[in-house]
Structures are given as structure tokens and as C-alpha cells.
Scaffold this active site. Structure first.
Site, PDB file in Angstrom:
ATOM      1  CE1 TYR A 108      29.742  25.485  41.715  1.00  0.00           C
ATOM      2  CE2 TYR A 108      31.223  26.730  43.142  1.00  0.00           C
ATOM      3  CZ  TYR A 108      29.980  26.543  42.575  1.00  0.00           C
ATOM      4  OH  TYR A 108      28.977  27.428  42.863  1.00  0.00           O
ATOM      5  CE  LYS A 165      54.725  48.627  48.951  1.00  0.00           C
ATOM      6  NZ  LYS A 165      55.914  48.761  48.087  1.00  0.00           N
TER       7      LYS A 165
END
Ligand SMILES: *Cc1c(COP(=O)(O)O)cnc(C)c1O
Length: 351
Positions: free
Chosen positions: A247, A35
Site C-alpha cells: 500500500y 494484569k
């Protein structure tokens, strides 16, 4: 030169992992759960590879996935659709010879109207997620047997915790259900369930993540990595002591440090939670991630890699060094999420 992150999918290793799981429970059939595009790695290539190894039973979540796999594999494969069937889909299941996994009363009622093509009955034995209530067996066992199921199954909630008492409870509950369908093959174990012992294997096992090199196999069982994920070094430079990286300035350099910035980021599926935590490898030398993960960029400490650190070099973020579950744990997640999260920008190459 390709600057996108590169994933090498090791099909031979996936095949070897399937064989290792198959050897573990010799009396039972080993299926493959493919899947979510084969856990992000490419369901077509994986299905074809495993079919060549003798795997003929596949599980997907959605009918669309199943239709694609049927087109690819032709008539020789049994394809189970875990998420069940709706009235509008019934025709496709029949035309394409797909096998719905029935897990609600509505599924059972719907399929009782359909021509007799196979189905699976999925019972909930304690996970409380998806599955028929075992109580239904007292009133509806006959109706269910008339569906001529090809499989009765259930799913373990805690198979990755071998000592969790819920495993034995679910085993006991499922054994009773299986006994109510004496001629129907039974299936309980996902990957981790395959490691719990023979009594959990029943007639068919349903490994997914272990095929792709994840899970925590017990001592004596080695799984091979299914993927090597590499990012290109864009820049190598010296960061100065006392300065910050990235950041939010979340990493302070304690000393002058050779840094490299690579072309990989959260847009590629690297979790932001891996900032200041993930490990990368340059020529096998560990290079810790410093600072936050950006959308397209990650900065790493290459001071131990020295000469290997140059623009154009490739840095491993998953593979033989950066082991899937270890890397996932550093980011506070699981191998499942890392693999299925890999973004569209990651170029998959098949070996
Ligand atoms: C996804 C899934 C599996 C495979 O689980 P893994 O932990 O990846 O081995 C097996 N059975 C069911 C019902 C599933 O949903």
C-alpha cells in the site's frame, strides 16, 4: 495446517525470569504482575506456573481479572487489585478475599466502612498518576493505620532511566511513607525498579514486563523470551527492480528481490509503525519488512533466506531472534505495547 499466526508461550522461561528477579533481591518477596491477561500472554497459565514456583502474590488491574484468578488459584494466593474498589464492588472483594489497592480519599473512606479485610495503600510519590497524596499522612495516618493495611506501595515514573533524578526523589519520599507504617510491608519497584539496587526493593517487588522477557536489564542479568510469534508464508515471488511493494508504494525495489508475503498484520497487533522497519527471521536469517503493514499481510525480503523461503514456512516476528524490545523499538514502541496488543487471532500455544 493452521494458517493463523502462532504464539508459543514459553512458560518455563517466564518461571526462570521470575526466579532470576527473585534472586536479585533475596531479602524481599517477589510478586507477579499479571494484569491485562498476563501482558497478553495468558494470565491463567502464567499464574499457575508461577504459583508452582512459589510465587503467592499477584497484581491485576481490575476486579474481574482478580475474580478469575481467585477461581483458578484457590485460597493460597494474595491477589491485589491495582485500580481500587467501588461501593458496588466491596462485597465481591470481601467474598472472594481480594485485596483492593486504595489510591484515592474515596477508596480510603469506603474501606474504612468495610469489615477488616486487608488492603494496600498506594501513595503517589511524584508520578502524578494514581495514588494518595503523602500530605494526607499528617492528618489521616491514624485512620489509615486502622485499616490494617497489608502493604504500603508507590510506583516509579522513570525506573527505566537509572540516572533520572526522579528515582532518588521518589525513593526518599517513599522511605518516609514506609516509616510511618513501621509494621507494614512496603513495595516500590516494578521490573525496572528491581534493577535500580537493593534500596529500591523494600519488602516486596512487583515485576511485570521483565517476567515476559521485556525491559532493559543491566549487564549480568539475562531474561528469556516469553513468546515466539510466528507467521505463515503464503507466497514467495520475485519483485522486479524499480517496482514498489505494498500500500502507498512506500518501498521501491532497487534490484530484483526475492519476496515473501506472510499471514500477519495490524489486525494481529503488529503496529503499522513497523512498516519498512520491523525485522523477521526465517530459519534464523534476518528478513526485513518491506512496505506497509496491512491488516492481514506483511511482505518481507527473503533474498538472504533463499531455499528456506517457501509457502508454508514459518517466519519469526518475536522470539529468540526477534527480541521483544529490539522489535518494539523498530516500530517506535515498547515491549509492553507489542505484547498487550497481540490480537485475538493469534493462537496461543503453551509449552
Ligand atoms: C503495571 C504495574 C507494575 C508492573 O510494571 P512493569 O513495568 O511491567 O514491571 C507494577 N506496579 C504497578 C502499580 C503497575 O501498575
Amino acid at each position: 495446517m493452521i494458517s493463523r499466526p502462532q504464539a508459543t508461550i514459553h512458560l518455563a522461561n517466564i518461571a526462570a525470569n521470575w526466579q532470576a528477579l527473585d534472586r536479585l533481591n533475596p531479602g524481599s518477596t517477589t510478586a507477579a504482575v499479571i494484569k491485562a491477561n498476563g501482558y497478553g500472554l495468558g494470565d491463567h497459565m502464567i499464574a499457575q506456573t508461577l504459583m508452582k514456583m512459589g510465587c503467592t502474590t499477584f497484581f491485576v488491574a481490575h476486579i474481574e481479572e482478580a475474580v478469575n484468578i481467585r477461581r483458578l488459584l484457590g485460597a493460597g494466593a494474595r491477589i491485589f487489585v491495582l485500580n481500587g474498589v467501588t461501593l458496588r464492588q466491596a462485597r465481591i472483594f470481601i467474598d472472594k478475599d481480594l485485596t483492593p489497592v486504595l489510591s484515592t480519599d474515596q477508596h480510603v473512606a469506603l474501606w474504612a466502612q468495610a469489615p477488616r479485610i486487608g488492603c494496600a495503600l498506594h501513595f503517589d510519590t511524584g508520578m502524578n498518576r494514581l495514588g494518595l497524596s503523602p500530605d494526607r499522612l499528617s492528618s489521616q495516618a491514624e485512620t489509615m493505620r486502622k485499616l490494617q493495611p497489608l502493604l504500603v506501595m508507590s510506583h516509579l515514573a522513570c525506573a527505566d532511566e537509572p540516572d533520572n533524578p526522579l528515582n532518588a526523589q521518589q525513593l526518599k519520599a517513599f522511605a518516609q511513607i514506609a516509616a510511618a507504617f513501621p509494621d507494614v510491608p512496603a513495595s516500590l519497584a516494578n521490573s525496572a525498579g528491581c534493577f535500580l539496587g537493593h534500596e529500591y526493593a523494600f519488602d516486596l517487588t512487583r515485576p511485570g514486563i521483565a517476567l515476559y522477557g521485556g525491559s532493559q536489564p543491566p549487564l549480568g542479568i539475562t531474561l528469556q523470551p516469553a513468546i515466539t510469534l510466528e507467521a505463515l508464508v503464503l507466497s514467495v515471488f520475485e519483485g522486479k527492480a524499480g517496482q514498489s511493494v505494498g500500500y502507498g508504494a512506500t518501498h521501491m525495489l532497487k534490484q530484483d528481490t526475492l519476496l515473501a508475503t506472510v499471514a500477519l498484520g495490524y489486525a494481529d497487533g503488529i503496529p503499522r509503525s513497523g512498516g519498512n522497519a520491523l525485522m523477521s527471521y526465517l530459519d534464523g536469517t534476518p528478513c526485513p519488512v518491506l512496505g506497509r503493514i496491512s491488516m492481514d499481510l506483511i511482505t518481507i525480503d527473503v533474498s538472504k533466506a533463499q531455499k528456506a523461503a517457501k509457502p508454508g514456512a514459518r517466519v519469526e516476528f518475536l522470539g529468540y531472534n526477534a527480541k521483544l524490545e529490539e522489535q518494539a523499538a523498530r516500530a517506535g514502541t515498547l515491549g509492553y505495547e507489542l505484547l498487550t496488543g497481540l490480537g485475538y487471532r493469534v493462537k496461543r500455544n503453551y509449552r
